[in-house]
Design an enzyme around this catalytic site. Sequence first.
Site, short mmCIF file in Angstrom:
data_model
loop_
_atom_site.label_atom_id
_atom_site.label_comp_id
_atom_site.label_asym_id
_atom_site.label_seq_id
_atom_site.Cartn_x
_atom_site.Cartn_y
_atom_site.Cartn_z
N GLU A 1 34.18 46.86 26.41
CA GLU A 1 33.02 47.02 27.66
C GLU A 1 32.06 48.29 27.39
OE1 GLU A 1 34.39 43.04 28.32
OE2 GLU A 1 35.67 45.71 28.84
N HIS B 1 36.57 38.62 38.22
CA HIS B 1 35.05 37.63 37.48
C HIS B 1 34.14 37.27 37.98
CE1 HIS B 1 38.67 37.18 34.80
NE2 HIS B 1 38.09 36.95 34.04
#
Length: 296
Positions: free
Chosen positions: A60, A129
């Site tokens: 990321e 998540h």
Amino acid sequence: MTELNMLEAINECLHAEMGRDDRVIVLGEDVARTGGVFRVTEGLFEKFGEHRVVDMPLAEGAIAGATVGLAIAGMVPVAEMQFLGFAYQAMHQIAGQVARLRYRTQGRFDPAITIRAPFGGGVRTPELHSDSLEGQLANVPGLKVVVPATAADAKGLLASSIRDPDPVMFLEPLRGYRGIRDNVPDGEHLVPLGSARTARPGGDAVVIAWSHQVELACRASDRLAAEGLSVRVLDLRSLVPLDIAAIAEAVDACGRVVVTEESPQTGGFGGEVVATVVEESFWSLEAPVVRVSGFD
């Protein structure tokens, strides 16, 4: 108008913006050949090719960092974090580079960067998540934070975010991808950032919410209407910029306020909303402001 779910509306917007401006480039994990883990970017790779729709490694920080170089080079990057909770791995780039690019270069570069990310609970996701990090992101100077609650707004706000010269964190509710459907304007559709929306009228109390909490607040308002209570729902649409005038108008009209969010209460953006209510409309309050949030 066409009835779409939120996922379809976002996909339609990405197709339109990439077709409108050949500087727009989409990048992220699995966004190209797979079409995204939720199929939000489906069809983009086949239509625009490998140089404009790019699969990135599972890193990321590299995804967010790449947007800085692309923006400096004159591109308009639209990056995807597969889940917002994964942005922890990119915070050094989002807060330290993306948000500071214009300041650091004394205005030489426009960081026209959009980072999309799904978030929120209620869909049986594990661990990171479902994390709601919007309050942390709103605390980063230089970032705009956009949180749509309808399919129509998802299309209109995303188009405005992509065209905005500032970096935007565009946060999409997981439960809204296929669970929210409404009429979406065909063709070009723009919703200005920083303009709240009254999702339900009412005068007895107001619930201030954003993202999927707006949907839940509207359900509560509808149930309470059957009991004779008139509860307004104010959808903020964006946290930065924040529509302070709309908040004040709703509080002045209703006198009683509930602020709801998915994130943990301590340090959450709901506290910022409460502070805004007190600063702008203290004398209109008929009771203390109530917060409804996730667990600390």
